[in-house]
Design a protein around this motif. Structure first.
Motif, PDB file in Angstrom:
ATOM      1  N   VAL A 193       1.173   5.249   0.519  1.00  0.00           N
ATOM      2  CA  VAL A 193       0.864   6.569   1.860  1.00  0.00           C
ATOM      3  C   VAL A 193       1.600   7.497   1.723  1.00  0.00           C
ATOM      4  O   VAL A 193       3.003   7.262   1.228  1.00  0.00           O
ATOM      5  CB  VAL A 193       0.562   5.496   3.700  1.00  0.00           C
ATOM      6  CG1 VAL A 193      -0.305   4.690   3.037  1.00  0.00           C
ATOM      7  CG2 VAL A 193       1.547   5.088   3.511  1.00  0.00           C
TER       8      VAL A 193
ATOM      9  N   LEU B 177       2.340   7.675   7.674  1.00  0.00           N
ATOM     10  CA  LEU B 177       2.856   6.646   8.342  1.00  0.00           C
ATOM     11  C   LEU B 177       3.369   6.896   9.821  1.00  0.00           C
ATOM     12  O   LEU B 177       3.716   6.507  10.394  1.00  0.00           O
ATOM     13  CB  LEU B 177       3.942   6.473   7.690  1.00  0.00           C
ATOM     14  CG  LEU B 177       3.885   5.518   6.682  1.00  0.00           C
ATOM     15  CD1 LEU B 177       5.637   5.071   5.824  1.00  0.00           C
ATOM     16  CD2 LEU B 177       3.295   4.712   6.729  1.00  0.00           C
TER      17      LEU B 177
ATOM     18  N   GLU C 139      -5.806   3.974  11.829  1.00  0.00           N
ATOM     19  CA  GLU C 139      -5.472   3.969  10.443  1.00  0.00           C
ATOM     20  C   GLU C 139      -4.179   3.071  10.750  1.00  0.00           C
ATOM     21  O   GLU C 139      -4.321   2.773   9.759  1.00  0.00           O
ATOM     22  CB  GLU C 139      -4.948   5.606  10.478  1.00  0.00           C
ATOM     23  CG  GLU C 139      -6.346   6.374  10.230  1.00  0.00           C
ATOM     24  CD  GLU C 139      -5.435   8.299  10.405  1.00  0.00           C
ATOM     25  OE1 GLU C 139      -6.419   9.442  10.608  1.00  0.00           O
ATOM     26  OE2 GLU C 139      -4.226   7.842  10.677  1.00  0.00           O
TER      27      GLU C 139
ATOM     28  N   ILE D  11       0.360  -1.110   0.365  1.00  0.00           N
ATOM     29  CA  ILE D  11      -0.089  -0.256   0.254  1.00  0.00           C
ATOM     30  C   ILE D  11       0.682   0.973  -0.129  1.00  0.00           C
ATOM     31  O   ILE D  11       2.353   1.597   0.571  1.00  0.00           O
ATOM     32  CB  ILE D  11      -0.715   0.229   1.671  1.00  0.00           C
ATOM     33  CG1 ILE D  11      -1.709   1.278   0.999  1.00  0.00           C
ATOM     34  CG2 ILE D  11      -0.172   0.249   2.897  1.00  0.00           C
ATOM     35  CD1 ILE D  11      -3.219   0.916   1.910  1.00  0.00           C
TER      36      ILE D  11
ATOM     37  N   ILE E 239      -3.111   0.263   7.270  1.00  0.00           N
ATOM     38  CA  ILE E 239      -2.346   0.387   6.826  1.00  0.00           C
ATOM     39  C   ILE E 239      -1.022  -1.318   6.967  1.00  0.00           C
ATOM     40  O   ILE E 239      -0.457  -1.609   6.244  1.00  0.00           O
ATOM     41  CB  ILE E 239      -1.577   1.698   7.466  1.00  0.00           C
ATOM     42  CG1 ILE E 239      -1.979   2.509   6.790  1.00  0.00           C
ATOM     43  CG2 ILE E 239      -0.112   1.455   6.805  1.00  0.00           C
ATOM     44  CD1 ILE E 239      -1.135   3.863   7.475  1.00  0.00           C
ATOM     45  N   ARG E 240      -1.312  -1.854   8.092  1.00  0.00           N
ATOM     46  CA  ARG E 240      -0.642  -2.829   8.684  1.00  0.00           C
ATOM     47  C   ARG E 240      -1.174  -4.228   7.735  1.00  0.00           C
ATOM     48  O   ARG E 240      -0.410  -5.144   8.025  1.00  0.00           O
ATOM     49  CB  ARG E 240      -0.452  -3.118   9.729  1.00  0.00           C
ATOM     50  CG  ARG E 240       0.402  -2.700  10.610  1.00  0.00           C
ATOM     51  CD  ARG E 240       0.877  -3.376  12.032  1.00  0.00           C
ATOM     52  NE  ARG E 240       1.156  -2.046  12.466  1.00  0.00           N
ATOM     53  CZ  ARG E 240       0.602  -1.177  13.551  1.00  0.00           C
ATOM     54  NH1 ARG E 240      -0.431  -1.478  14.155  1.00  0.00           N
ATOM     55  NH2 ARG E 240       1.922   0.128  15.001  1.00  0.00           N
TER      56      ARG E 240
ATOM     57  N   ILE F 199     -10.744   0.789   3.168  1.00  0.00           N
ATOM     58  CA  ILE F 199      -9.507   1.347   3.016  1.00  0.00           C
ATOM     59  C   ILE F 199     -10.332   2.826   4.162  1.00  0.00           C
ATOM     60  O   ILE F 199     -10.141   3.906   5.322  1.00  0.00           O
ATOM     61  CB  ILE F 199      -8.835   2.231   2.778  1.00  0.00           C
ATOM     62  CG1 ILE F 199      -8.327   0.920   2.241  1.00  0.00           C
ATOM     63  CG2 ILE F 199      -8.084   3.433   2.565  1.00  0.00           C
ATOM     64  CD1 ILE F 199      -7.782   1.203   0.566  1.00  0.00           C
TER      65      ILE F 199
ATOM     66  N   ALA G 245       0.051   8.708  11.323  1.00  0.00           N
ATOM     67  CA  ALA G 245      -1.606   7.643  12.137  1.00  0.00           C
ATOM     68  C   ALA G 245      -1.814   6.880  13.704  1.00  0.00           C
ATOM     69  O   ALA G 245      -0.955   6.859  14.202  1.00  0.00           O
ATOM     70  CB  ALA G 245      -0.922   6.239  10.978  1.00  0.00           C
TER      71      ALA G 245
ATOM     72  N   THR H 251       6.633   4.238   0.430  1.00  0.00           N
ATOM     73  CA  THR H 251       6.280   5.503  -0.028  1.00  0.00           C
ATOM     74  C   THR H 251       7.576   6.804  -1.008  1.00  0.00           C
ATOM     75  O   THR H 251       8.441   6.236  -0.266  1.00  0.00           O
ATOM     76  CB  THR H 251       6.957   6.648   1.976  1.00  0.00           C
ATOM     77  OG1 THR H 251       5.543   5.776   2.192  1.00  0.00           O
ATOM     78  CG2 THR H 251       6.134   8.231   1.922  1.00  0.00           C
TER      79      THR H 251
ATOM     80  N   THR I 263       4.690  -1.528   3.366  1.00  0.00           N
ATOM     81  CA  THR I 263       3.806   0.179   3.008  1.00  0.00           C
ATOM     82  C   THR I 263       5.246   0.332   1.398  1.00  0.00           C
ATOM     83  O   THR I 263       6.307  -0.212   2.269  1.00  0.00           O
ATOM     84  CB  THR I 263       3.672   0.542   3.882  1.00  0.00           C
ATOM     85  OG1 THR I 263       5.287   1.192   4.626  1.00  0.00           O
ATOM     86  CG2 THR I 263       3.212   0.561   4.890  1.00  0.00           C
TER      87      THR I 263
END
Ligand code: IPD
Ligand code: CA
Ligand code: CA
Ligand code: CA
Length: 259
Positions: free
Chosen positions: A157, A162, A169, A155, A173-174, A254, A165, A181, A179
């Motif tokens: 973000v 990060l 949130e 994902i 994300i987990r 989400i 959050a 970025t 992740t």
């Protein structure tokens, strides 16, 4: 307006802009800060915005333009034809890393997206959407990414998300495998439309960060909204909004993290 004729024009403008940016690495670049030490603008951002605006004004003198660096118009409505331009998205990457930045251009009519372009300049990856005619990457038609759950892949973000959050949130994300970025919404959008990441979620975006991606998303039957599930408003005060692009199958999950 002939959408295909316009598409061919925009295609040429963006390729020329990409060449200008690549050539700028051999020249001296002036870097200024805007609102903070990590909010940068260079002479190249300004030159590319002016170049794109001059091309649009030459062909379409009655159209309105919203550009990040302020060479366009002050918009009070989305009526008629409106262009949204981010001349270099990911300026900090452009300055510090010389990669992972993009050019974004979109054309809307009465608030409806007609054309959306994202050019990853250093990878020469050109992704675009044409209303009702699909989305493409370097001329190849894209199909809808196959994503069924957040856990299918990475994902994307934004960095602040990060770091800041809340529990809800972070739990959402987990669920992803990992992740990613990149610091450039252009690059992050491309990752999602090519099916490399399941979603891109950002709590800090401007209209020109979103406009092109929204056109491409529509053509691929992807979800696009603010993080709390509302329709994106390009006329939002201070030009600050949020965005999530993802498969419709995972959108609710989400968005629930932000409610
Ligand atoms: C920025 C990048 C970044 C996003 C910021 C944007 P800019 O664009 O897209 O990924 O998190 O919100 O402002 O200013 O480099 O064009
Ligand atoms: Ca900027
Ligand atoms: Ca920019
Ligand atoms: Ca941007």
């Amino acid at each position: 307006m002939d959408l295909f004729a316009t598409h061919l024009l925009v295609n040429d403008w963006i390729m020329e802009a990409g060449n200008k940016i690549r050539h700028s690495f051999g020249e001296s670049i002036t870097v200024d800060t805007k609102t903070s030490r990590n909010d940068l603008v260079t002479n190249v951002d300004k030159e590319i915005e002016q170049f794109l605006i001059s091309k649009i004004r030459e062909q379409f003198p009655t159209h309105k333009i919203m550009g990040e660096e302020g060479f366009g118009d002050e918009l009070t409505s989305m009526d008629g034809y409106v262009w949204l331009i981010d001349p270099i998205d990911g300026t900090l990457n452009f300055v510090k890393r010389q990669e992972d930045f993009g050019i974004m251009v979109a054309l809307y009519k009465d608030g409806v997206g007609l054309l959306g372009y994202i050019y990853d300049v250093m990878r020469d990856r050109f992704v675009y959407g044409i209303k009702d005619y699909g989305a493409y990457c370097n001329g190849r038609r894209l199909s809808k990414p196959e994503v069924h759950s957040i856990g299918d892949s990475s994902i994307n973000v934004n960095g602040f998300m990060l770091l800041e959050a809340n529990e809800k949130e972070a739990a959402m994300i987990r669920k992803a495998m990992v992740t990613r970025t990149y610091g450039a919404s252009s690059i992050e959008h491309i990752q999602v439309v090519l099916g490399k990441s399941v979603a891109y979620v950002s709590t800090l975006l401007a209209p020109w960060d979103i406009a092109a991606g929204m056109v491409i998303a529509k053509e691929l039957d992807l979800h696009y909204s603010t993080v709390d599930g509302k329709e994106v408003d390009f006329l939002v005060p201070n030009k600050k909004t949020t965005g999530v692009i993802c498969s419709k199958d995972i959108a609710e999950e989400i968005i629930a993290a932000f409610k």
